[in-house]
Design a protein around this motif. Sequence first.
Motif, short mmCIF file in Angstrom:
data_model
loop_
_atom_site.label_atom_id
_atom_site.label_comp_id
_atom_site.label_asym_id
_atom_site.label_seq_id
_atom_site.Cartn_x
_atom_site.Cartn_y
_atom_site.Cartn_z
N ALA A 242 34.42 28.45 33.40
CA ALA A 242 34.94 28.01 32.10
C ALA A 242 35.10 26.49 32.08
CB ALA A 242 36.27 28.70 31.79
N ALA A 243 35.58 25.93 33.18
CA ALA A 243 35.76 24.48 33.26
C ALA A 243 34.41 23.77 33.19
CB ALA A 243 36.50 24.10 34.53
N MET B 73 43.68 41.91 47.30
CA MET B 73 43.90 41.04 46.18
C MET B 73 43.01 39.81 46.25
SD MET B 73 47.74 40.94 45.06
CE MET B 73 48.47 42.38 44.38
N THR B 74 42.45 39.57 47.35
CA THR B 74 41.56 38.41 47.48
C THR B 74 40.39 38.47 46.52
OG1 THR B 74 42.22 38.22 49.78
CG2 THR B 74 40.25 37.03 49.10
N PRO B 75 39.72 39.66 46.35
CA PRO B 75 38.60 39.69 45.41
C PRO B 75 39.01 39.31 43.98
CG PRO B 75 38.52 41.63 46.81
CD PRO B 75 39.81 40.93 47.09
N THR C 260 38.91 35.47 39.60
CA THR C 260 39.64 34.64 38.64
C THR C 260 39.28 33.18 38.83
OG1 THR C 260 41.45 36.23 38.62
CG2 THR C 260 41.92 34.04 37.76
N ASN C 261 39.23 32.72 40.08
CA ASN C 261 38.86 31.33 40.35
C ASN C 261 37.44 31.04 39.91
OD1 ASN C 261 41.35 30.68 41.40
ND2 ASN C 261 40.76 31.04 43.52
N SER C 262 36.53 31.98 40.13
CA SER C 262 35.15 31.79 39.71
C SER C 262 35.06 31.69 38.19
CB SER C 262 34.27 32.94 40.19
OG SER C 262 34.23 32.96 41.60
#
Length: 165
Positions: free
Chosen positions: A15-16, A1-3, A8-10
């Motif tokens: 987006a930010a 699940m880390t990938p 998602t964080n990337s």
Amino acid sequence: MTPKTTTTNSRDQAAAAERESGLGTYFFLFAVQTAGAVIVVVNGVPIYRQIAGDFANHQPEPGILWWAVAAVALIQIAYWIRVRLQPPLPQRGHVVIGHLTAFVARLSFILASSTFAVVFFIRFDQLSLPPHRVLMVLALLFSIFCWTLELERLARAIHGAEGKS
């Protein structure tokens, strides 16, 4: 699940970053429009006072045309670029700042409306304005109208309650 979490964080970070860049673009274009509006107010209010008070002695000066063209160009170019690009608006709600922004928008609309009334309804037959100056007054009023729309749009966004009263 880390990938998945990393992906998602990337995406969130990208987006930010894109949003911050878009906000920078928005505020730059808004600052250019505001610079044009400041030129109109600083140079136009004394002329308005003279026309409203002592219209018989009003003599258009040649230099007026240059600042008017500059103000119209600044406001119109930045406004229509903003319309085309549609950069994001700030999304944080600040009720007081939103109200102050809306207040400035209404004041600018009052200035434009009163100028239109004095020039075109009350004193038009008494002023000797050549057609190119009449067109410039209309262009200035339309530019202030566009800036007012932008201020109202920004006020709704800052207020944080688009569509709420």
